[in-house]
Write a protein that holds these residues in place. Sequence first.
Motif, PDB file in Angstrom:
ATOM      1  N   ASN B  78       0.799  -1.229   0.000  1.00  0.00           N
ATOM      2  CA  ASN B  78       0.000   0.000   0.000  1.00  0.00           C
ATOM      3  C   ASN B  78       0.828   1.275   0.000  1.00  0.00           C
ATOM      4  OD1 ASN B  78      -2.172  -1.603  -0.009  1.00  0.00           O
ATOM      5  ND2 ASN B  78      -2.823  -1.211   2.104  1.00  0.00           N
ATOM      6  N   MET B 201     -10.218   4.606   2.006  1.00  0.00           N
ATOM      7  CA  MET B 201     -10.030   3.168   2.140  1.00  0.00           C
ATOM      8  C   MET B 201      -9.679   2.795   3.570  1.00  0.00           C
ATOM      9  SD  MET B 201     -10.789   1.909  -0.704  1.00  0.00           S
ATOM     10  CE  MET B 201     -10.167   0.240  -0.760  1.00  0.00           C
ATOM     11  N   ARG B 202      -9.145   3.742   4.334  1.00  0.00           N
ATOM     12  CA  ARG B 202      -8.844   3.469   5.744  1.00  0.00           C
ATOM     13  C   ARG B 202     -10.112   3.141   6.502  1.00  0.00           C
ATOM     14  NH1 ARG B 202      -3.565   5.443   7.067  1.00  0.00           N
ATOM     15  NH2 ARG B 202      -3.053   7.230   5.764  1.00  0.00           N
ATOM     16  N   GLN B 207      -7.945  -0.420   5.540  1.00  0.00           N
ATOM     17  CA  GLN B 207      -6.624  -0.590   4.955  1.00  0.00           C
ATOM     18  C   GLN B 207      -5.592   0.232   5.708  1.00  0.00           C
ATOM     19  OE1 GLN B 207      -5.280  -2.420   2.227  1.00  0.00           O
ATOM     20  NE2 GLN B 207      -7.151  -3.557   2.696  1.00  0.00           N
ATOM     21  N   ASP B 208      -4.450  -0.388   5.944  1.00  0.00           N
ATOM     22  CA  ASP B 208      -3.325   0.338   6.521  1.00  0.00           C
ATOM     23  C   ASP B 208      -2.526   0.897   5.347  1.00  0.00           C
ATOM     24  OD1 ASP B 208      -1.019   1.251   7.547  1.00  0.00           O
ATOM     25  OD2 ASP B 208      -0.355  -0.674   8.399  1.00  0.00           O
ATOM     26  N   GLY B 215      -0.493  -5.607  -0.705  1.00  0.00           N
ATOM     27  CA  GLY B 215      -1.658  -4.759  -0.493  1.00  0.00           C
ATOM     28  C   GLY B 215      -2.769  -5.049  -1.464  1.00  0.00           C
ATOM     29  N   ILE B 216      -3.584  -4.050  -1.685  1.00  0.00           N
ATOM     30  CA  ILE B 216      -4.693  -4.237  -2.624  1.00  0.00           C
ATOM     31  C   ILE B 216      -4.634  -3.251  -3.782  1.00  0.00           C
ATOM     32  CG2 ILE B 216      -6.242  -5.140  -0.834  1.00  0.00           C
ATOM     33  CD1 ILE B 216      -7.656  -2.386  -0.967  1.00  0.00           C
TER      34      ILE B 216
END
Lengths: 225, 786
Positions: B78, B201-202, B207-208, B215-216
């Motif tokens: 990420n 997205m957090r 998500q970190d 990640g994504i």
Amino acid sequence: MIKLVDVEKYYANKFIKTWVLRNINLTIHEGDFVSIMGPSGAGKSTLLHIIGMLDDMSGGEYYFMDEPVHKLNEKKRTAFHQQYIGFVFQAYHLIDELTVYENLETPLLYKKVKTAERKSMIADMLDRFNIVAKKDLFPNQLSGGQQQLVAVARALIINPKIILADEPTGNLNSKQGLEIMEMLKQLNKEGTTIIQVTHDENKAAFGNRIIHLADGYVEKEEQHG
Amino acid sequence: MFFSYIKFAWRNFKKNKVYTFINIIGLVIGMVCSILISLWIADEWNYDRFHVNRQNIYRILVDTESANSVTKSSTTPNTLGPVLAANYNDITAMTRYVGGFSGWLIRYEDKSFTNDRWAAADPAFFQIFSFPFIVGNPATALQDQQSVVITDKMAQKYFGDNTALGKVIKKDNSDLYVTGVIHIPENSHIQFDYLFPIENMRRWFYQDLESWDVGIFRTYIQVRAGFPGAEVEKKIASIIPEHNPQMKAQLSLQPLIDIHLRTTFPDQCNYQQGNITYVYILSLVALCVLLVACINFMNLSTSRSSIRVKEIGVRKAIGARRWELIGQLLGESVMYALISMILAILIIKLILPVFTTFIGKNLEFLSFSNFKMLFWLTALTFVVGIFAGSYPAFVLSSFTPINTLKAGLVHNVPSHARIRNILVVIQFFTASVFIIGSLVFYQQLYYMQHTDKGYDKDNIVYFYGYGKYMTDYNSAREALLQNPNIESISKAFPPFYPGEEESSDIMWPGKNIDKEFVIYHKIVDFDYLQTFGISMTAGRFFNSEMSTDLDNYVLNETAIKEMGLQEPLGKTITYKGRTGQIIGVMKDFHHTSFHSAISPFIFEMYNGPCYICVKMKPDNILQTLAFIEGKWLEFVPDRPFSYMFFKDAVDNYYHNEQRSMVFARGFTGLAIFISCLGLLGLCSFMVEQRSKEIGIRKVLGASVPGLFYLLSRDFISWVVLANLLAWPVAWYAMHHWLQNFAYRITLNLWLFILAGIITVFIALAMIGLQVLRAAMANPVESLRYE
Ligand SMILES: Nc1ncnc2c1ncn2[C@@H]1O[C@H](COP(=O)(O)OP(=O)(O)OP(=O)(O)O)[C@@H](O)[C@H]1O
Ligand SMILES: [Mg+2]
């Protein structure tokens, strides 16, 4: 005008050479009217084709108006066809897809004659050969004799310096045949050189020279007035 | 002069109607095929090329080396993007991107939708990519965390004609302000309906954004104009292990314009990935169909021309220059090509709508402002015309007049007959290669569709389990199972490939830690095995009676093999920090297309929200679906019901094959058809030419079979020769193509023989037809002419 030196023609077939013309030495002057005679298969048509630059020689030299034809390229020969030579084929060879009118027009198109002039030349020819009524018909709608008339007309239309005619009257009755011969004679008087092939003694007599071919050789030559 | 040529050609057309028709039909079909395919190819080729910066945009790929191979992936850690942008001057802009997924509930006033595909990106997204803005400012559109950029389609759907700018839409309880409306061309590999800043997205996806783990996001960078990507690649290649020693991965750069056609791994972009191989194959097909049509045309003109030699001789004798003859003959053939092209354009105009719906692409053809296309079509016309007419034009015009005048002489000229035989060989060669190619193609597809993939794909629907499926899965499940037409229900995440999490964070006793090992992870529950009809090779699957199974793992055969575990059952492994026992080994199944080998998989149970897969009985599917929807309204009242059939998702892996298959089959059929037309023309001409001979032989007492033998003898030997030449070429090409598949058929000799038999059969049939016609005719008919 025409000079043949030791011209020969053969067909090579695997190992056998078939000779059609041998040892032909011939000079034809401007204004000559030459008749070629001889039995079937003697090589008359072949000789005429060579003179007309339609066929290649196997050997010898050929001068047309002092130009060495045996060395000329295709372009030059085509120019001769357009300017000087009118050819009447033994088998007529009209273009099947074109009408009588168009068959007569084609050589003029290649010669790039202007439209108006072209029209009057064709009209004149149709008139001279008495085929005005047939002008829109296709060759296969004509009789053999009529086709022959068109073939002669097509040769004359470009006002050639020399006319090469391979049995031009073979399919016509004697009256029509004589008319054509008279026409040629008249042209000859006006200065056109004429070489014809014929089987008919009477028609041969129209010429001032008669050349007898046999088996590829010039057998003898007679001179007339 | 020109006019007289036209008139002459027109009379020739009319006189030889059959010949004209065959000639033009063949060319028209060839042109239609090749133009349609070219349109498709151009569309594939133009993917992502509308971006102004296309030459300087790269996507970052992560290459993970495992025991036996290098796995490429486009999902990056990420935080990779921001770190790269901050540390390398050559990188002028960076954006992370994730998206293309649907399923989130979006509301505007009293309307709600779940089908729109969301996406998230960094603010520089619209600086790097030049998606055209209808309203809004690309520079500031994603500045605010609550902003959202939507597509023109979505704007139309939500707001109708009203201007969308500044409108508020709701995702759950968060407000999003529309800051821009954009248009996404169809040939973009990035496809979404609405895009919001990645910060969200957090909170929405937990998500970190500072993580160095897998990640994504996809990461796109723009480098300084003219700066070579290879230089950048060299600098950043080994940055991941510097920050995350766990991950033995290298970075590489993929040019933007390569993404659509040259991505070799299954990308999770949620759009229809292309494949350069198919672009090549179809280019070849287009070229071949056109070539076959041209050869056909050339063949027919050539054989036809032996009739015209007399005319050409006469024209020469009365003063035609050689270039005039060449001009006339080429002109006629260009005229054929022109007529064919006009017909082809009309036909394409007619069938294009059907074709575009069929291939699912919007193709554009010939608006008259499109000079480039007009130019190409004209060029094509001339090339085809000149190519096809070249032999008669150049060769026939070169003969001495007397040779062409003496009837019959020219078509005994050896070179003439030889040329025609060569043309026949080329024609059948192409046809044979085509037939073999399509047979192999078809076999491979059949194999892929009908070989047991190790699981069941029929009659399964899946949907995301919201509402009661989330809060009280068990009773929701029980309620559904009340319906006798529902066989079983299982959770799965993801329900199908791709979308699995990949991880190298796995430990087992005896692991060689120098070797990177990547394993795919799938969340399942007790009924997964039953729902998908998968079987076990050792041990047992998760069991609802065993409460400890939440801690246990099941692996597939490939995983066991690649990990090198001798007696896996009962071994303890640690996956992502959680330790558990291996309780069973699942039989391998083809989780993705046959292009790829089966990957190692680890399965675990999970109690949280998930996709729900429902296996139904084959009968009364519609009622069963209605029942499931009824239950949905009860369990998840605040969302519309949207589901997918599992089979559709799976068939999607083979989308490319299937589409190209239909293409290839259709066009191969046409190529064969054109070949037959050509052969028909050739045979009828040959028989026509020999009609006098046939007539005489008949009068002398020849039988029909005798005549058939006489005419077919030569021809067939040429066809056989063509086949013998075609075999090695076809073998090489198809062998090469099959290497694309990890699981493939073997090439069978009988396929080749079959192609040979087909072509010989076609040739015999065509000759037979003509011989019958000639033999039936009254012999006097054929003797009278000539
Ligand atoms: N292509 C060829 N191959 C072999 N021999 C040929 C070829 N063309 C013509 N010949 C031969 O050349 C010889 C002369 O033919 P040509 O046509 O010149 O005869 P001709 O004198 O005009 O006869 P006719 O009076 O019958 O018209 C013939 O014996 C013929 O067989
Ligand atoms: Mg003769």
